[in-house]
Write an enzyme that holds these catalytic residues in place. Sequence first.
Site, PDB file in Angstrom:
ATOM      1  N   HIS A  82       0.855  -1.203   0.000  1.00 55.70           N
ATOM      2  CA  HIS A  82       0.000   0.000   0.000  1.00 55.70           C
ATOM      3  C   HIS A  82       0.882   1.241   0.000  1.00 55.70           C
ATOM      4  O   HIS A  82       1.668   1.420  -0.907  1.00 55.70           O
ATOM      5  CB  HIS A  82      -0.948  -0.080   1.210  1.00 55.70           C
ATOM      6  CG  HIS A  82      -2.009   0.966   1.293  1.00 55.70           C
ATOM      7  ND1 HIS A  82      -2.378   1.787   0.269  1.00 55.70           N
ATOM      8  CD2 HIS A  82      -2.820   1.313   2.337  1.00 55.70           C
ATOM      9  CE1 HIS A  82      -3.347   2.597   0.657  1.00 55.70           C
ATOM     10  NE2 HIS A  82      -3.634   2.331   1.900  1.00 55.70           N
TER      11      HIS A  82
ATOM     12  N   HIS B  28      -2.267  -2.319  -9.563  1.00 55.82           N
ATOM     13  CA  HIS B  28      -3.233  -1.644  -8.679  1.00 55.82           C
ATOM     14  C   HIS B  28      -4.511  -2.471  -8.641  1.00 55.82           C
ATOM     15  O   HIS B  28      -4.912  -3.050  -9.641  1.00 55.82           O
ATOM     16  CB  HIS B  28      -3.545  -0.234  -9.208  1.00 55.82           C
ATOM     17  CG  HIS B  28      -4.155   0.647  -8.185  1.00 55.82           C
ATOM     18  ND1 HIS B  28      -5.486   0.603  -7.870  1.00 55.82           N
ATOM     19  CD2 HIS B  28      -3.603   1.569  -7.363  1.00 55.82           C
ATOM     20  CE1 HIS B  28      -5.735   1.478  -6.921  1.00 55.82           C
ATOM     21  NE2 HIS B  28      -4.610   2.081  -6.583  1.00 55.82           N
TER      22      HIS B  28
ATOM     23  N   ASP C 215       2.902   5.475  -6.832  1.00 50.45           N
ATOM     24  CA  ASP C 215       4.159   5.387  -6.061  1.00 50.45           C
ATOM     25  C   ASP C 215       5.386   5.264  -6.936  1.00 50.45           C
ATOM     26  O   ASP C 215       6.510   5.321  -6.434  1.00 50.45           O
ATOM     27  CB  ASP C 215       4.086   4.172  -5.117  1.00 50.45           C
ATOM     28  CG  ASP C 215       3.006   4.370  -4.075  1.00 50.45           C
ATOM     29  OD1 ASP C 215       2.045   3.590  -4.046  1.00 50.45           O
ATOM     30  OD2 ASP C 215       3.099   5.370  -3.331  1.00 50.45           O
TER      31      ASP C 215
HETATM   32  C1  SDX Z   1      -1.297   2.172  -3.378  1.00 42.81           C
HETATM   33  O1  SDX Z   1      -6.054   0.901  -3.058  1.00 42.81           O
HETATM   34  C2  SDX Z   1      -5.544   2.019  -3.390  1.00 42.81           C
HETATM   35  O2  SDX Z   1      -6.187   2.886  -3.915  1.00 42.81           O
HETATM   36  C3  SDX Z   1      -4.069   2.172  -3.022  1.00 42.81           C
HETATM   37  C4  SDX Z   1      -3.428   3.491  -3.448  1.00 42.81           C
HETATM   38  C5  SDX Z   1      -4.016   4.669  -2.728  1.00 42.81           C
HETATM   39  O3  SDX Z   1      -3.861   5.790  -3.238  1.00 42.81           O
HETATM   40  O4  SDX Z   1      -4.527   4.469  -1.588  1.00 42.81           O
HETATM   41  O5  SDX Z   1      -3.581   3.682  -4.836  1.00 42.81           O
HETATM   42  C6  SDX Z   1      -1.926   3.478  -3.120  1.00 42.81           C
HETATM   43  O6  SDX Z   1      -1.256   1.361  -2.488  1.00 42.81           O
HETATM   44  C7  SDX Z   1      -0.804   1.850  -4.769  1.00 42.81           C
HETATM   45  C8  SDX Z   1      -0.258   0.396  -4.902  1.00 42.81           C
HETATM   46  C9  SDX Z   1       1.166   0.397  -4.346  1.00 42.81           C
HETATM   47  N1  SDX Z   1       1.677  -0.989  -4.259  1.00 42.81           N
HETATM   48  C10 SDX Z   1       2.665  -1.429  -5.058  1.00 42.81           C
HETATM   49  O7  SDX Z   1       3.165  -0.793  -5.987  1.00 42.81           O
HETATM   50  C11 SDX Z   1       3.170  -2.815  -4.693  1.00 42.81           C
HETATM   51  C12 SDX Z   1       3.275  -3.670  -5.961  1.00 42.81           C
HETATM   52  N2  SDX Z   1       1.913  -3.943  -6.451  1.00 42.81           N
HETATM   53  C13 SDX Z   1       1.322  -5.214  -6.054  1.00 42.81           C
HETATM   54  O8  SDX Z   1       1.640  -5.646  -4.770  1.00 42.81           O
HETATM   55  C14 SDX Z   1      -0.153  -5.310  -6.457  1.00 42.81           C
HETATM   56  O9  SDX Z   1      -0.247  -4.879  -7.751  1.00 42.81           O
HETATM   57  C15 SDX Z   1      -1.201  -4.592  -5.615  1.00 42.81           C
HETATM   58  C16 SDX Z   1      -1.106  -4.956  -4.187  1.00 42.81           C
HETATM   59  C17 SDX Z   1      -1.062  -3.121  -5.763  1.00 42.81           C
HETATM   60  C18 SDX Z   1      -2.560  -5.043  -6.160  1.00 42.81           C
HETATM   61  O10 SDX Z   1      -2.673  -6.373  -5.916  1.00 42.81           O
HETATM   62  P1  SDX Z   1      -4.034  -7.194  -6.295  1.00 42.81           P
HETATM   63  O11 SDX Z   1      -5.073  -6.322  -6.842  1.00 42.81           O
HETATM   64  O12 SDX Z   1      -4.397  -8.062  -5.127  1.00 42.81           O
HETATM   65  O13 SDX Z   1      -3.578  -8.049  -7.514  1.00 42.81           O
HETATM   66  P2  SDX Z   1      -2.847  -9.438  -7.404  1.00 42.81           P
HETATM   67  O14 SDX Z   1      -1.786  -9.396  -6.363  1.00 42.81           O
HETATM   68  O15 SDX Z   1      -3.888 -10.491  -7.332  1.00 42.81           O
HETATM   69  O16 SDX Z   1      -2.096  -9.503  -8.839  1.00 42.81           O
HETATM   70  C19 SDX Z   1      -2.764  -9.965  -9.990  1.00 42.81           C
HETATM   71  C20 SDX Z   1      -1.665 -10.618 -10.827  1.00 42.81           C
HETATM   72  C21 SDX Z   1      -0.893 -11.717 -10.062  1.00 42.81           C
HETATM   73  O17 SDX Z   1      -0.397 -12.609 -11.034  1.00 42.81           O
HETATM   74  P3  SDX Z   1      -1.249 -14.014 -11.311  1.00 42.81           P
HETATM   75  O18 SDX Z   1      -1.436 -14.686  -9.959  1.00 42.81           O
HETATM   76  O19 SDX Z   1      -2.590 -13.539 -11.903  1.00 42.81           O
HETATM   77  O20 SDX Z   1      -0.407 -14.770 -12.272  1.00 42.81           O
HETATM   78  O21 SDX Z   1      -0.662  -9.633 -11.182  1.00 42.81           O
HETATM   79  C22 SDX Z   1       0.578  -9.974 -10.592  1.00 42.81           C
HETATM   80  C23 SDX Z   1       0.284 -10.961  -9.475  1.00 42.81           C
HETATM   81  O22 SDX Z   1       1.399 -11.831  -9.245  1.00 42.81           O
HETATM   82  N3  SDX Z   1       1.161  -8.723 -10.070  1.00 42.81           N
HETATM   83  C24 SDX Z   1       2.440  -8.371 -10.188  1.00 42.81           C
HETATM   84  C25 SDX Z   1       2.530  -7.104  -9.590  1.00 42.81           C
HETATM   85  N4  SDX Z   1       1.330  -6.741  -9.126  1.00 42.81           N
HETATM   86  C26 SDX Z   1       0.492  -7.746  -9.424  1.00 42.81           C
HETATM   87  N5  SDX Z   1       3.518  -9.018 -10.734  1.00 42.81           N
HETATM   88  C27 SDX Z   1       4.690  -8.331 -10.666  1.00 42.81           C
HETATM   89  N6  SDX Z   1       4.870  -7.106 -10.114  1.00 42.81           N
HETATM   90  C28 SDX Z   1       3.797  -6.469  -9.575  1.00 42.81           C
HETATM   91  N7  SDX Z   1       3.970  -5.264  -9.028  1.00 42.81           N
END
Ligand code: SDX
Length: 428
Positions: A266, A309, A367
């Site tokens: 997050h 996201h 971010d």
């Molecule tokens: C913020 O909610 C908000 O609005 C948050 C925010 C705000 O202003 O409050 O916007 C701020 O928190 C932005 C997000 C910051 N986080 C990151 O940058 C961390 C990296 N991102 C991931 O951890 C992830 O993308 C999330 C947590 C942001 C979202 O995760 P989800 O929606 O639960 O999606 P998921 O983990 O189920 O991913 C779906 C697929 C998976 O692959 P498969 O299982 O389908 O094969 O996408 C892949 C994941 O492995 N994936 C990534 C990835 N993010 C998702 N693979 C590589 N790198 C990534 N960053």
Amino acid sequence: MADRKATLTVDGLDNPVELPVYSGTLGPDVVDVRGLGAEGLFTYDPGFMATSSCQSAITYIDGAKGVLLHRGYPIEQLAKESNFVEMCYLLLFGELPDDAQYADIEKRISNHTMVHDQINNFFKGFRRDAHPMSILCGVVGGLAAFYHDHMDITKAEDREISAIRLIAKMPTIAAMSYKYNIGQPFNYPRNDLNYAENFLYMMFSNPCEEYKTNPVFAKAMDRIFMLHADHEQNASTSTVRLAGSTGANPFACISAGIAALWGPAHGGANEAVLNMLDEIGDDSEENIQRFVDKAKDKDDPFRLMGFGHRVYRNFDPRAKVMKETCDEVLAELGMADDPQLKIAKRLEQIALEDEYFIERKLYPNVDFYSGIILKAMGIPTNMFTVIFAVSRTIGWISHWHEMITGDYKIGRPRQLYIGHPQRDYPAK
Ligand code: SDX
């Protein structure tokens, strides 16, 4: 009442269940599932992938189109035309302020930027190397011990003064967390500086030399505050709403939001992006590709921080504005070819062309570029999420205020129980 309905048929139930369907101003319709309880059923939605927890008029996100509106105004227009204090008024009260209202809110915030002198004692209890987020979480929660004079949340004036105090004191406490961390004396806030200038002054001024505000940094800081101000029902805002639904002290609710924001999935992602760029090290093609491959490898916990996201399945509109700001700040500093910026831009390009990221709709989020700007402004990595928290406080307290002034019930989700059936304690 709703004039549309959803009909659910469940194996084992004699009759189908009719559930009301509601439409908002924008966005998906919702199915009101509250009637399922009477049928002995719960919904099941870990991570709340398709669950709306409330009605809200503050922020709207269209993840598919990459749209972010605050009280109907697009973030791109606000970032260009407005400023953070004006946005605070808009988010909290629902409309842009006129000149008199703006002058009033700006003065009220200035008059509350100081913290009670006894708050200084909290810091001495932390180790110098404590993460500033841990200090922020503790000190903000401690504010609940100082304001008993206005703590009846059923009174509008008490709710409003609590919101003003939080907006005003967060930058002061954040800067104090930094100064404590580096062993320098605290700076008192100044009423002759605007919100962003004051924060930078409290962060970087020291008794040995005169501090001069860099207008490019102040503008970039104000824009970073605007871009992080609110984002609908994200994890930390939902935490504040859940804590607030018990009637808890608003300062304690914001402390709970700070704790939730800290996680690297997050708000902790901006710090994690810089750590990732440090880990990647050099911007050679094969090295960057190696890390992209690691991010795609299911067996490797490495992820591209700053990408992906839960809601955006398109570019995060904040990331676009942040990228422009990044270019402006680095150009101002003559750092246009900053090695970390080069790695970031190359990562973005590769990710936007790679099937894995395209298929999963993983784009840079808010971010991804913010950390590069903050680092270029001399802000240490461990302060990045603190700055996110300073900004998001207006979002948190606006949602808290919207909930408390409306009809709400204590939040109490249920579960799918998969534990033991009832069993007797074994006879000795
Ligand atoms: C913020 O909610 C908000 O609005 C948050 C925010 C705000 O202003 O409050 O916007 C701020 O928190 C932005 C997000 C910051 N986080 C990151 O940058 C961390 C990296 N991102 C991931 O951890 C992830 O993308 C999330 C947590 C942001 C979202 O995760 P989800 O929606 O639960 O999606 P998921 O983990 O189920 O991913 C779906 C697929 C998976 O692959 P498969 O299982 O389908 O094969 O996408 C892949 C994941 O492995 N994936 C990534 C990835 N993010 C998702 N693979 C590589 N790198 C990534 N960053």
